[in-house]
Scaffold this active site. Structure first.
Site, short mmCIF file in Angstrom:
data_model
loop_
_atom_site.label_atom_id
_atom_site.label_comp_id
_atom_site.label_asym_id
_atom_site.label_seq_id
_atom_site.Cartn_x
_atom_site.Cartn_y
_atom_site.Cartn_z
N HIS A 1 27.75 8.07 44.50
CA HIS A 1 28.29 6.95 43.73
C HIS A 1 27.11 6.19 43.11
O HIS A 1 26.04 6.08 43.73
CB HIS A 1 29.11 6.03 44.64
CG HIS A 1 29.85 4.99 43.87
ND1 HIS A 1 29.23 3.84 43.41
CD2 HIS A 1 31.13 4.93 43.43
CE1 HIS A 1 30.11 3.13 42.74
NE2 HIS A 1 31.27 3.77 42.72
N GLY B 1 32.93 -2.15 37.52
CA GLY B 1 32.99 -3.55 37.93
C GLY B 1 32.74 -4.53 36.80
O GLY B 1 32.53 -5.72 37.05
N SER C 1 36.39 0.38 35.89
CA SER C 1 37.34 -0.63 35.41
C SER C 1 38.70 -0.04 35.02
O SER C 1 39.30 -0.47 34.04
CB SER C 1 36.74 -1.44 34.25
OG SER C 1 35.59 -2.14 34.68
N GLY D 1 38.13 1.23 41.65
CA GLY D 1 37.46 0.27 42.53
C GLY D 1 38.32 -0.97 42.72
O GLY D 1 39.30 -0.97 43.46
N GLY D 2 37.95 -2.04 42.01
CA GLY D 2 38.60 -3.35 42.19
C GLY D 2 40.12 -3.31 42.20
O GLY D 2 40.76 -3.94 43.07
N ASN E 1 38.58 3.49 45.78
CA ASN E 1 37.29 3.24 46.42
C ASN E 1 37.22 1.75 46.74
O ASN E 1 36.99 0.94 45.86
CB ASN E 1 36.14 3.66 45.49
CG ASN E 1 34.78 3.33 46.09
OD1 ASN E 1 34.69 2.93 47.25
ND2 ASN E 1 33.72 3.50 45.29
N TRP E 2 37.44 1.45 48.01
CA TRP E 2 37.47 0.03 48.41
C TRP E 2 36.07 -0.57 48.49
O TRP E 2 35.93 -1.77 48.67
CB TRP E 2 38.19 -0.11 49.75
CG TRP E 2 39.68 0.10 49.67
CD1 TRP E 2 40.44 0.12 48.53
CD2 TRP E 2 40.59 0.30 50.76
NE1 TRP E 2 41.76 0.31 48.84
CE2 TRP E 2 41.88 0.42 50.20
CE3 TRP E 2 40.44 0.38 52.15
CZ2 TRP E 2 43.02 0.64 51.00
CZ3 TRP E 2 41.56 0.58 52.94
CH2 TRP E 2 42.83 0.71 52.37
N LYS E 3 35.04 0.28 48.42
CA LYS E 3 33.65 -0.20 48.57
C LYS E 3 33.54 -1.02 49.86
O LYS E 3 34.27 -0.73 50.81
CB LYS E 3 33.23 -0.98 47.31
CG LYS E 3 33.49 -0.14 46.04
CD LYS E 3 32.85 -0.68 44.81
CE LYS E 3 33.22 0.24 43.64
NZ LYS E 3 32.53 -0.12 42.40
N GLU F 1 26.38 3.21 42.91
CA GLU F 1 25.81 2.15 43.75
C GLU F 1 24.88 2.74 44.80
O GLU F 1 23.86 2.15 45.15
CB GLU F 1 26.95 1.32 44.39
CG GLU F 1 27.61 0.44 43.33
CD GLU F 1 29.10 0.22 43.51
OE1 GLU F 1 29.62 0.40 44.63
OE2 GLU F 1 29.76 -0.14 42.52
N GLU G 1 31.73 8.41 36.18
CA GLU G 1 31.78 6.95 36.27
C GLU G 1 30.61 6.35 35.49
O GLU G 1 29.51 6.22 36.03
CB GLU G 1 31.68 6.50 37.73
CG GLU G 1 32.82 6.97 38.60
CD GLU G 1 33.06 6.01 39.77
OE1 GLU G 1 34.17 5.48 39.84
OE2 GLU G 1 32.15 5.79 40.56
P1 13P Z 1 35.79 -0.60 39.34
O1 13P Z 1 37.13 0.05 39.20
O2 13P Z 1 35.83 -1.86 40.16
O3 13P Z 1 35.12 -0.76 38.02
O4 13P Z 1 34.88 0.39 40.20
C1 13P Z 1 34.82 1.72 39.83
C2 13P Z 1 34.13 2.48 40.88
O5 13P Z 1 32.95 2.33 41.10
C3 13P Z 1 34.94 3.41 41.67
O6 13P Z 1 34.14 4.24 42.45
#
Ligand code: 13P
Length: 249
Positions: A94, A172, A211, A232-233, A9-11, A96, A166
């Site tokens: 998600h 994050g 994470s 994510g990251g 997930n590149w956001k 967010e 999640e």
């Molecule tokens: P991180 O891996 O950056 O914690 O993000 C997780 C996430 O929200 C994947 O959808």
């Protein structure tokens, strides 16, 4: 045996050059051969992703879709449009989106239904905040989030979805849920689905997100009810994401 799925997930990150570099690296590493791999790219980059990955085993999807199929909804992207970009998946709910953009449990139910109607695989994201965890409400919250989706689409349609657990406190933050913490919630999610349809519970992929790194992936993916990860990251770093995918193979 359930096949593992590792999703990036590149956001709202990246530009054409970064996307191009990551995708070439993923192709070179032949991701997608031994476990499912999906890239959730910003909508604007989906045509680039589709053009680059179309001959590969790597799949892709949108990070969100509208709660409508078409019409006067400025700024929105429908499941129909994602499908036209060759998406196989779409993220729904998600944390967010839930926290910042008003995606309620009910809206997530509608988005799941529309995604299914267009032949997309919804990746339904659920998870509790730190405050809810500390108040021992984790499973109540997660079950409520899932119930809203099941109420809307029915238990049998859930077989065509993926669930991503999640925990909000792990997203994050660099604080990964321990393998035991993840397994406990994943097992409970599977038990909740099994109460309604055992065959769906057995089949559905449940991903862990929050994470995930090259250092934590292997142990997490080794837990019996963890069928992969939503990253994510770490998915924006080529060698780290490749290592995470290898951990699932
Ligand atoms: P991180 O891996 O950056 O914690 O993000 C997780 C996430 O929200 C994947 O959808």
């Amino acid at each position: 045996m359930r096949r593992k799925l590792v999703a990036a997930n590149w956001k709202m990150n990246g530009d054409t050059a970064l996307v191009s570099g990551l995708l070439s690296g993923f192709l070179e590493a032949e991701l997608g051969a031994k476990c499912d791999v999906a890239i959730f790219a910003p909508t604007i980059f989906l045509p680039q992703v589709a053009a680059t990955l179309k001959e590969s085993k790597i799949r892709w999807g949108g990070q969100n879709s509208a709660a409508y199929l078409k019409g006067a909804y400025t700024g929105e992207t429908s499941s129909v449009m994602l499908k036209e970009c060759g998406c196989q998946y779409v993220l729904v709910g998600h944390s967010e989106r839930r926290a910042l953009f008003g995606d309620t449990n009910e809206i997530c139910g509608v988005k799941t239904e529309l995604a299914l109607s267009e032949g997309l695989i919804p990746v339904v994201c659920v998870g509790e905040t730190l405050e809810q965890r500390e108040a021992n409400q984790t499973m109540d919250i997660v079950r409520e989030q899932l119930r809203a989706v099941i109420d809307q689409v029915g238990i049998d349609a859930l077989a065509s979805c993926v669930i991503a657990y999640e925990p909000v406190w792990a997203i994050g933050t660099g604080v990964t849920a321990s393998p035991d913490q993840a397994q406990a919630v994943h097992a409970d999610i599977r038990a909740y689905v099994a109460e309604q349809r055992a065959s769906v519970a057995e089949k559905i992929q449940i991903l862990y997100g929050g994470s995930v790194t090259a250092g934590t992936a292997q142990e997490l993916f080794g837990m019996p009810d963890v069928d992969g990860g939503l990253v994510g990251g770490a998915s924006l770093k080529l060698s780290e994401f490749v290592t995470i995918c290898h951990s699932a193979e």
